[in-house]
Scaffold this active site. Sequence first.
Site, mmCIF file in Angstrom:
data_model
loop_
_atom_site.group_PDB
_atom_site.id
_atom_site.type_symbol
_atom_site.label_atom_id
_atom_site.label_comp_id
_atom_site.label_asym_id
_atom_site.label_seq_id
_atom_site.Cartn_x
_atom_site.Cartn_y
_atom_site.Cartn_z
ATOM 1 N N THR A 1 0.830 -1.206 0.000
ATOM 2 C CA THR A 1 0.000 0.000 0.000
ATOM 3 C C THR A 1 0.865 1.257 0.000
ATOM 4 O OG1 THR A 1 -1.876 -1.096 1.030
ATOM 5 C CG2 THR A 1 -1.734 1.293 1.325
ATOM 6 N N ASN B 1 -6.075 -9.234 -7.382
ATOM 7 C CA ASN B 1 -6.124 -9.935 -6.100
ATOM 8 C C ASN B 1 -7.397 -10.743 -5.890
ATOM 9 O OD1 ASN B 1 -7.036 -7.162 -6.098
ATOM 10 N ND2 ASN B 1 -7.568 -7.450 -3.945
ATOM 11 N N GLN C 1 0.323 -9.268 -5.927
ATOM 12 C CA GLN C 1 -0.134 -10.658 -6.076
ATOM 13 C C GLN C 1 0.689 -11.424 -7.109
ATOM 14 O OE1 GLN C 1 -2.365 -12.171 -4.216
ATOM 15 N NE2 GLN C 1 -3.293 -10.418 -3.193
ATOM 16 N N SER D 1 5.048 -6.731 -1.972
ATOM 17 C CA SER D 1 4.786 -6.918 -0.547
ATOM 18 C C SER D 1 5.392 -8.238 -0.092
ATOM 19 C CB SER D 1 3.276 -6.936 -0.330
ATOM 20 O OG SER D 1 2.983 -7.291 0.994
ATOM 21 N N HIS E 1 4.491 -10.105 2.740
ATOM 22 C CA HIS E 1 3.651 -11.107 3.420
ATOM 23 C C HIS E 1 2.795 -11.935 2.472
ATOM 24 C CE1 HIS E 1 -0.512 -9.314 3.620
ATOM 25 N NE2 HIS E 1 0.167 -8.284 3.179
ATOM 26 N N THR F 1 14.293 4.643 10.137
ATOM 27 C CA THR F 1 15.193 3.514 10.383
ATOM 28 C C THR F 1 14.602 2.250 9.768
ATOM 29 O OG1 THR F 1 16.005 4.503 12.414
ATOM 30 C CG2 THR F 1 16.278 2.121 12.203
ATOM 31 N N CYS G 1 -22.052 -8.162 2.012
ATOM 32 C CA CYS G 1 -22.150 -8.396 3.453
ATOM 33 C C CYS G 1 -20.807 -8.666 4.106
ATOM 34 C CB CYS G 1 -23.087 -9.561 3.743
ATOM 35 S SG CYS G 1 -24.797 -9.031 3.777
#
Lengths: 394, 148
Positions: A72, A153, A181, A201, A203, A239, A327
């Site tokens: 992001t 994604n 992705q 990314s 992770h 850092t 939902c």
Amino acid sequence: MKRIYLDYSATTPVKKEILEEMLPYFTEKFGNPSSIHKFGRDAKAKVNEAREKVAKLIGANVNEIYFTAGGTESDNWALKATAYDMRNRNKKNHIITSKIEHHAILHTCEVLEKDGFEVTYLDVDKYGSINLEDLKNSIKENTFMISIMFVNNEIGTIQPVKEIGKIAKENGILFHTDAVQAVGNVHIDVNDLNIDMLSMSSHKIYGPKGVGALFVRKGTRITPFIHGGAQEKQRRAGTENVPSIIGFGKAAEIALENLDMHIDKLTYLREKLKDGIMNNVSHVIYNGHPEKRHPGNVNLCFQFIEGEAMLLSLDIVGVAASSGSACTSGSLDPSHVLMALGLGHEYTNGSLRLTVGDFTTEEDIDYVLEKMPVIIDRLRQMSPLYEQIEGGNN
Amino acid sequence: MYNDKVMDHFMNPRNVGVIENPSGVGEVGNVSCGDIMKIYLLIDDNDVIVDIKFKTFGCGSAIASSSIATVMIKGKTVSEALKLTNKDVLDELGGLPAVKIHCSVLAEQALKAAVLDYANKTGKHYPELDGFEPDDGHDDHGLVQIEF
């Protein structure tokens, strides 16, 4: 209870060998890479080693990798920093992107629009691919950037990145791609693909959370986004997240070593999962491109039932998945990606994403294939929509 | 995210199904809202709801709300049942996440629609239904606003 994780596109577990590589850098090797002493020098050397590994995964040069706090941040940085710099120096203020980008791109573009930038959001076809003629036609004199994601994604579709890169280059426009992705799941060579900036990314490739990188082609201007110290060649202050960067580096190294095997294994499991569901459940559609897709992504829409009810039912039998239904979104809006495919609410509400990964086994897929039809049927027997269309089965 | 009672009613919903030759049927909601509930009522000569069945398209909380509402309605007279509000449904469930509160209004509205169907068939009048528009089914009218 047996727990089967089929949400690898959300995040991945950190592999043991990656964690082990990280651990000393929390404790005895805790130095700040900016320090002159041995502690600092050791940390700095290891960060640069990680940078080399990340660069190698995408065919980049080590000097073209800037570590960030994740995909992001990389997306925000690439778009915002370039936008303001381009407007200030070249009076250019137009970005071309697509309707199915991650929110890290879409919401950043919305903010830029509020500040006077122009953004073109390209439509996609029913497979989720952009049309290259549309792209060419949307280029204007003031266009400074094309930002199109590498792999979606939600539905896993791989965009024609090489062709996009060629169009961008021919028109003297920067090409940024959100490859969060894609990295570690498809072969990437930033030079062959004419990519100028690429977000990634850690992770998503079995590394730790909270770290990512932005590739910026040598010679491409990028102004700092986070201001402060001289870290990352004065482009990204703060850092360094040393242990996580080291974990990301190790993850990149493993991803590259195993890439072909990883793709073959995931593709096999994906097809087994997809075929098993499609052959045993009626009124279901398979979203995304049939071949040009993320090796581990299965995205389906089941008619007459709702996604969250499916997720809860799957969770009860130990299966973790995700959905683009209204939902489950938190905002009560259905997935913008599924809507962009032209699917109506009767489909988007019943969306289910299953993503397999390195720790998924064939037995896991068998288990899911055994449970899935029962879950779908139970919810359909409760649904007034199914009763109307099928005459029910009371 | 959901408490045990909600999960119980989602996994083991009571009164799912249809009633052949019902006294009244009501359906509210639509696909774009993401939930639809259909209620079947069997009402005896004393105006008691002796049987109730439902079918719901929706998320876990929509199904759980539907189930618990039918349990609360069954055995009541029509007038008693019409006093049911979404807050009663919420209280009986022990609460829903804030974003799901709107699901609890579905049963109240579906019941009204089913009673209206019954009233239209029998020529009965229920003052509780005055002003009720079944097409409004899911506009969250009369929804109890709860502060979080």
